[in-house]
Structure formats: structure tokens, C-alpha cells
Motif scaffolding. Sequence first.
Motif, PDB file in Angstrom:
ATOM      1  N   GLU A 122       8.167  44.767  25.274  1.00  0.00           N
ATOM      2  CA  GLU A 122       7.537  44.865  23.958  1.00  0.00           C
ATOM      3  C   GLU A 122       7.986  46.091  23.174  1.00  0.00           C
ATOM      4  O   GLU A 122       7.735  46.185  21.979  1.00  0.00           O
ATOM      5  N   SER A 160       6.051  42.054  26.913  1.00  0.00           N
ATOM      6  CA  SER A 160       5.248  42.726  27.932  1.00  0.00           C
ATOM      7  C   SER A 160       5.970  43.939  28.482  1.00  0.00           C
ATOM      8  O   SER A 160       7.034  44.323  28.010  1.00  0.00           O
ATOM      9  N   ARG A 164       2.206  45.537  33.319  1.00  0.00           N
ATOM     10  CA  ARG A 164       1.179  44.619  32.844  1.00  0.00           C
ATOM     11  C   ARG A 164       1.314  43.256  33.513  1.00  0.00           C
ATOM     12  O   ARG A 164       0.314  42.626  33.856  1.00  0.00           O
TER      13      ARG A 164
END
Length: 189
Positions: A122, A160, A164
Motif C-alpha cells: 500500500e 496491504s 497485516r
Amino acid sequence: MNEQFTQIHGPPPVVGMVGERLVPLTDEAEWAAVAPRQIGPEEWQRFEGYMSEIFGALGLAVGAEATVDTPGRFLRALFDATSGYEGDEKLVTAFETECHGGSDCRISQIVEGPIPFFALCEHPALPFFGKAYIGYIAHEHILGLSKLTRLVRLFARRFSVQERIGRQLAESLQQILLQHGKGKPRSPP
């Protein structure tokens, strides 16, 4: 055949919402919330225009015969690579074991891996690759082995970070299988 051409080269044939307008998750279990995305034809065409502009500014000859469809291909690849936001209604079916939690149950460790995956980070929106090993202790409830791979791929197909993804996998397995002696497993709505 014409319909197939439209599905491959046109906007993705999905329904629902996209971006900041995602359907709110009403189920706290991320793997069970199915929220298909939709990008309308006008919006898709506008996004392709943005991609053409960006690729052109970076030096790609967007009008060339070999690259004229590149913006649309890129957008389709990005849409497919982030399909994990849509959920997976077929992901989880937990089955009760034959022991029904009695003292005679044999506890077995189930591990699947390596499960190769890629995800889009991300931060730079570039791919990272990994191999996941996922497992659980089978007791009152069990999963089909292929569901572990599907669970990894669901969370990997989102923007992501690796930490996570690991946390989401662990929390999802807890929700799906429940802790020992806590009742029946959750099933998607």
C-alpha cells in the motif's frame, strides 16, 4: 463470442461499489463480507484516459500500435490484482469432526504451505512476493485444505503490508474455527 470479447476487453463484469464508495462491511469477518465492485463504462473510460496521460508523461508511446491498449490492460490488471476487496462467499465451510469435542478426540495439526502469493504494497503500490505457511489445530471443527490457500489469496489481493496479511489470516482462522469449546463455526451469510 462478441460477449466474451466485451468481458475481456471492456469494464469488468461485476456489481457493487468501488473505491471510497465500497459497500460497508456489515459482517465483522472480512472473509465473509462479499462486496462486489463496479466501475461503470464511463468511469472506466475516464480512468483509462488518466492512465494514458500518466504513461505518456513517463515516456511510453501510448499511441503506438503495440501500446494503444496498455492503459486498459494495466487498469484491468490492477482491478484483478485487488479482487480481495470483494470477499469470497465460497471461501469457508467449516465441518464438525466426528469426535464432537469429547475427551477421546485426537488433536491434529493441519499445515498448508508453501502457498505462493503476491500482493500490492500500500505504500508504493508495487508488488511484493512471498510464501505463506498457514495452519491450525483441528479439533471440533475442520476446514477443507484448499480453503487455507483461498484465505491467503483473499487477503493478498488487496493493498496491504505483509504484517497485516499475517494478522488477518490468524484472526480469520480464529473466527472461522472458534476456539476450542466455544460453539459452532461461523459461516458466510
